[in-house]
Each structure stands twice: as C-alpha cells, then as structure tokens.
Scaffold this motif. Structure first.
Motif, PDB file in Angstrom:
ATOM      1  N   ASP A  46     120.644  30.420   4.798  1.00 26.04           N
ATOM      2  CA  ASP A  46     121.922  31.028   4.027  1.00 26.04           C
ATOM      3  C   ASP A  46     122.027  32.326   4.364  1.00 26.04           C
ATOM      4  OD1 ASP A  46     121.774  28.603   2.807  1.00 26.04           O
ATOM      5  OD2 ASP A  46     120.550  29.328   1.101  1.00 26.04           O
ATOM      6  N   ALA A  47     121.043  33.148   4.704  1.00 24.77           N
ATOM      7  CA  ALA A  47     121.383  34.681   4.765  1.00 24.77           C
ATOM      8  C   ALA A  47     121.880  34.903   6.145  1.00 24.77           C
ATOM      9  CB  ALA A  47     119.916  35.188   4.815  1.00 24.77           C
ATOM     10  N   PHE A  48     121.634  34.233   7.364  1.00 24.75           N
ATOM     11  CA  PHE A  48     122.168  34.215   8.501  1.00 24.75           C
ATOM     12  C   PHE A  48     123.607  33.606   8.495  1.00 24.75           C
ATOM     13  CE2 PHE A  48     117.811  34.204  10.754  1.00 24.75           C
ATOM     14  CZ  PHE A  48     118.094  35.628  11.478  1.00 24.75           C
ATOM     15  N   LEU A  49     124.093  32.675   7.735  1.00 25.65           N
ATOM     16  CA  LEU A  49     125.096  32.198   7.558  1.00 25.65           C
ATOM     17  C   LEU A  49     126.076  33.366   6.878  1.00 25.65           C
ATOM     18  CD1 LEU A  49     127.011  29.565   7.826  1.00 25.65           C
ATOM     19  CD2 LEU A  49     126.487  28.947   5.571  1.00 25.65           C
ATOM     20  N   VAL A  50     125.728  33.868   5.947  1.00 24.55           N
ATOM     21  CA  VAL A  50     126.401  35.098   5.461  1.00 24.55           C
ATOM     22  C   VAL A  50     126.897  36.159   6.217  1.00 24.55           C
ATOM     23  CG1 VAL A  50     126.377  36.898   3.642  1.00 24.55           C
ATOM     24  CG2 VAL A  50     125.707  34.534   2.904  1.00 24.55           C
ATOM     25  N   MET A  51     125.725  36.526   7.096  1.00 25.88           N
ATOM     26  CA  MET A  51     126.128  37.655   8.238  1.00 25.88           C
ATOM     27  C   MET A  51     126.928  36.827   9.244  1.00 25.88           C
ATOM     28  SD  MET A  51     123.050  39.479  10.589  1.00 25.88           S
ATOM     29  CE  MET A  51     122.745  38.072  11.496  1.00 25.88           C
ATOM     30  N   MET A  52     126.691  35.843   9.666  1.00 23.76           N
ATOM     31  CA  MET A  52     127.676  35.450  10.890  1.00 23.76           C
ATOM     32  C   MET A  52     129.026  35.141  10.340  1.00 23.76           C
ATOM     33  SD  MET A  52     125.280  35.458  13.131  1.00 23.76           S
ATOM     34  CE  MET A  52     125.906  34.309  14.598  1.00 23.76           C
ATOM     35  N   VAL A  53     129.333  34.643   9.291  1.00 28.44           N
ATOM     36  CA  VAL A  53     130.622  34.227   8.702  1.00 28.44           C
ATOM     37  C   VAL A  53     131.147  35.536   7.859  1.00 28.44           C
ATOM     38  CG1 VAL A  53     131.949  32.915   7.149  1.00 28.44           C
ATOM     39  CG2 VAL A  53     130.071  31.873   8.475  1.00 28.44           C
ATOM     40  N   GLU A  54     130.537  36.093   7.024  1.00 34.26           N
ATOM     41  CA  GLU A  54     131.268  37.105   6.218  1.00 34.26           C
ATOM     42  C   GLU A  54     130.898  38.494   6.692  1.00 34.26           C
ATOM     43  OE1 GLU A  54     130.157  36.742   2.122  1.00 34.26           O
ATOM     44  OE2 GLU A  54     130.556  34.503   2.130  1.00 34.26           O
ATOM     45  N   ASN A  55     129.948  38.561   7.908  1.00 36.16           N
ATOM     46  CA  ASN A  55     129.563  39.874   8.558  1.00 36.16           C
ATOM     47  C   ASN A  55     128.926  40.857   7.590  1.00 36.16           C
ATOM     48  OD1 ASN A  55     129.448  41.258  10.813  1.00 36.16           O
ATOM     49  ND2 ASN A  55     131.344  42.738  10.356  1.00 36.16           N
TER      50      ASN A  55
ATOM     51  N   VAL B 296     115.550  29.315  17.430  1.00 38.16           N
ATOM     52  CA  VAL B 296     116.536  28.422  17.664  1.00 38.16           C
ATOM     53  C   VAL B 296     117.980  29.209  17.859  1.00 38.16           C
ATOM     54  CG1 VAL B 296     117.943  26.401  16.722  1.00 38.16           C
ATOM     55  CG2 VAL B 296     115.596  26.788  16.549  1.00 38.16           C
ATOM     56  N   TYR B 297     118.266  30.033  17.141  1.00 37.76           N
ATOM     57  CA  TYR B 297     119.690  30.910  17.225  1.00 37.76           C
ATOM     58  C   TYR B 297     119.500  31.814  18.457  1.00 37.76           C
ATOM     59  CZ  TYR B 297     120.890  30.301  12.304  1.00 37.76           C
ATOM     60  OH  TYR B 297     121.245  29.721  10.995  1.00 37.76           O
ATOM     61  N   LEU B 298     118.374  32.550  18.741  1.00 37.07           N
ATOM     62  CA  LEU B 298     118.150  33.419  19.844  1.00 37.07           C
ATOM     63  C   LEU B 298     118.402  32.481  21.238  1.00 37.07           C
ATOM     64  CD1 LEU B 298     115.478  35.760  18.586  1.00 37.07           C
ATOM     65  CD2 LEU B 298     117.999  36.219  18.741  1.00 37.07           C
TER      66      LEU B 298
ATOM     67  N   ASP C 145     128.242  38.406  20.738  1.00 32.71           N
ATOM     68  CA  ASP C 145     128.336  39.164  19.460  1.00 32.71           C
ATOM     69  C   ASP C 145     127.449  38.476  18.306  1.00 32.71           C
ATOM     70  OD1 ASP C 145     130.039  40.916  20.496  1.00 32.71           O
ATOM     71  OD2 ASP C 145     132.008  40.301  19.478  1.00 32.71           O
ATOM     72  N   ASP C 146     127.370  37.218  18.467  1.00 30.88           N
ATOM     73  CA  ASP C 146     126.588  36.630  17.373  1.00 30.88           C
ATOM     74  C   ASP C 146     125.078  36.873  17.658  1.00 30.88           C
ATOM     75  OD1 ASP C 146     128.683  35.657  15.930  1.00 30.88           O
ATOM     76  OD2 ASP C 146     128.765  33.865  17.045  1.00 30.88           O
ATOM     77  N   PHE C 147     124.867  36.807  19.077  1.00 32.47           N
ATOM     78  CA  PHE C 147     123.357  37.087  19.217  1.00 32.47           C
ATOM     79  C   PHE C 147     123.134  38.547  19.048  1.00 32.47           C
ATOM     80  CE2 PHE C 147     120.420  38.830  22.587  1.00 32.47           C
ATOM     81  CZ  PHE C 147     119.459  37.730  22.544  1.00 32.47           C
ATOM     82  N   ASP C 148     123.970  39.453  19.642  1.00 33.46           N
ATOM     83  CA  ASP C 148     123.712  40.951  19.200  1.00 33.46           C
ATOM     84  C   ASP C 148     123.565  41.086  17.818  1.00 33.46           C
ATOM     85  OD1 ASP C 148     123.826  41.482  22.117  1.00 33.46           O
ATOM     86  OD2 ASP C 148     125.966  41.702  21.828  1.00 33.46           O
TER      87      ASP C 148
END
Length: 351
Positions: A33-42, A68-70, A76-79
C-alpha cells in the motif's frame, strides 16, 4: 509427561510459525500500500513511516519484499525506492549487519546492498570479501558487481583468485553481474598477466573466467590478446576458454591455432574447437569433422555432427559411401542418426 511435553512443543511451534507468517503478510500488505502511494501519488510519507518502524526481526521479510521491486524497476521508479531506503535508518542497519554474527542476516544485508547499488555501502561490501565464510564472500562479490563499482574490480579479482572451491563457470557468473562495462578493465588486467592476479602459467580458473567474460560479450578489442595467450599457454582450462571466446568473436586470424586444437588430447578442448570451427565457417575442415564423428567422446561426436549439419553436409551420401566399407563406424552412424532425428523433431515442433 514426555509425550505431553512433546505435544506442547509441537503446538507452540505451530502457533509461533503462524504468528510469524501473519506478521510477514501484514508487513507485505502495508509495504504494498505504501509503495503504491509513493509511486502513484509521489508521496513518500507512508513508506517512510513503515521503514522507521522496521526492526531486526522484520528485516529479512522486508528484503524479500523489496527485492521484487528493485530487480524489476528501472529509471525514476527505481531511484524513488532506493532514495527512500537510503534516507531511512535501514540503510545504516544494512551496512552494520554485514558483520552480524547471524549468517542469514549478514547474507540478506549484503544481498540488499547490491540491489540498492549505492556507493555508500561499498566499503562494507569490500570488507565482507575477507569474511571466513565462502558464501558471504561470494555474496559480497555479486553485490559489488551489481553496484557497478569498477574501481573495486582489482580487489574483487584478488579475492576471487584465492577461491579454490569455486568453478570457472561460477567465477564467470560473478563477473557477469558487472555488465558489459567490465570488458575494458578486464582486458587491462589480462594484459598485466603474470604480474599479480592473472596467471596463464597455471590452471588458473580466474584467468579462464576473465577470458570467458570477454568472449561472452564478444569484446573484439581483446581478440588479439586472447590469441596471444592461446599460442603461449599449455593449460587446457585456459586453452578451452581462449578457443571458445575467439570462436564467439569470429576472429579469423586465430583460425590455424583453433583448428590445431581439434586434435587436442582433452575432449573439452576438442568440443570447443569444433564449435569455434563452426563459428568461423571453416568449411575446409569438413574432412576433419567427419573423422571426429567416430571420436571416443560422445560430446565431441555430437558437436561434430551438429557442426556438419549446420554446414549443410550431405550425411546420406557419406553414410552410404563405398569408401567407408569395412570400417567400424557404428559410433559415427549412431551420432548422425541421433542428430538428424533431433533436428527433424525440432522442425516438426516449429511447424
């Protein structure tokens, strides 16, 4: 009482295991949930909060999740993910854990530092090269390579040169993590041979791995140097790597020295020479390849048959040639039939 104690132990184990699994699943959901907020809503605030709450007992679960993400994101998403981890207390904890007495925690931390690719963790990874545990040392090599820190290459090669229980293939796999950018410095090390690390006067697996890497990337700038090594070495491990790499590079200037190894007493070298002859399209060697169809070694026979097939050799005419009458060619014929059947089956599948 003993049975009761055993029963209680089993139940307690199941309860504890269930608790750990539930805790891990909850962490995974919160992270997702937290990663989704960061990726979508910055918005990095939710993930920062979770990272600040993670303690040692959750670290392995976190690394399993974030890997899995890394390993799948770039740009930019990786960074974004790397930056938020780097700015949290976890990065320092990962660095400190590379000397943990807990071997699992140590390996997980080294692995994660490689995925993060931050130069700030390189000193910890270099220190891990001196760890008494071979698995830790190999993990450190892989992670250093993943960071792309070519400045550490010589130190990595020194470490790998001391490993006596690692195959040439595994050494090549370790170097592969650096990527194609490793080729120029590898060639530079190869040119310094016999000075310190690279030793062609021995059955040196690291030298073979370096040559294999240059061949894997078809780094043609190294062809002349590898050819020079092929002409001066008598070590089968290194000869095989030289022949393999020069074949992949299609370095025709080495054709005579490659062809000479079709008669090598070492079957693995003969196989490599056959493959290189095919790469060079040395059609004038069909006569020699025909002889090798009756080689005592199955892999030599098989690869000779494959090479002839790729050269559009007329097997039926050969098999029924009067000049072969009375010769013992059962090995050759079985190999030819095997390859023709294999190729026919593959063609039917493709159709």
């Amino acid at each position: 009482m003993l049975i009761t104690a055993l029963f209680c132990y089993i139940i307690a184990g199941k309860v504890l295991s269930g608790y750990r699994e539930a805790r891990k699943n909850k962490l995974y959901q919160n992270l997702e949930d937290a990663f989704l907020v960061m990726m979508v809503e910055n918005d990095p605030a939710p993930i920062k909060k979770i990272l600040d709450s993670i303690r040692s007992r959750d670290l392995e679960s976190f690394i399993e999740f974030v890997s899995v993400y890394l390993t799948n994101l770039k740009g930019d998403d990786f960074d974004k993910i790397v930056d938020v981890i780097y700015r949290s207390h976890l990065f320092k904890y990962l660095c400190d854990s590379t000397v943990s007495s807990d071997i699992d925690l140590k390996l997980y931390s080294i692995y994660c530092l490689g995925l993060i690719k931050k130069p700030a963790g390189i000193d910890n990874l270099l220190a891990a090269l001196d760890d008494p545990n071979i698995f830790v040392r190999m993990a450190a090599v892989a992670s250093i390579a993943q960071t792309g820190c070519l400045e550490a290459l010589e130190r990595v090669l020194e470490s790998l040169s001391k490993e006596k229980l690692v195959t040439s293939y595994k050494l090549s796999e370790m170097l592969w993590f650096f990527g194609e950018e490793i080729c120029p410095p590898l060639l530079a090390e190869l040119k310094k041979r016999d000075e310190k690390i690279i030793k062609i006067d021995e059955e040196d697996l690291l030298t073979a791995a370096v040559i294999d890497m240059l061949g894997h990337y078809k780094y043609f700038e190294a062809a002349e140097e590898i050819h020079s090594i092929l002409k001066e070495t008598r070590r089968n491990t290194i000869i095989k790597s030289c022949v393999d790499s020069l074949g992949k590079m299609v370095y025709s200037d080495a054709a005579d020295d490659i062809i000479r190894n079709l008669d090598s007493p070492d079957s693995e070298v003969r196989v490599s020479a056959v493959k290189a002859v095919l790469e060079l399209r040395a059609d004038d060697q069909t006569g020699k390849l025909k002889q090798m169809l009756n080689d005592l070694d199955w892999n030599v026979r098989y690869n000779a048959a494959l090479a002839l097939h790729e050269m559009n050799f007329d097997f039926p005419s050969y098999m029924f040639s009067p000049e072969l009458a009375g010769q013992e060619l059962s090995r050759a014929f079985r190999t030819i039939v095997h390859v023709l059947t294999e190729k026919s089956a593959a063609m039917q599948e493709n159709n």
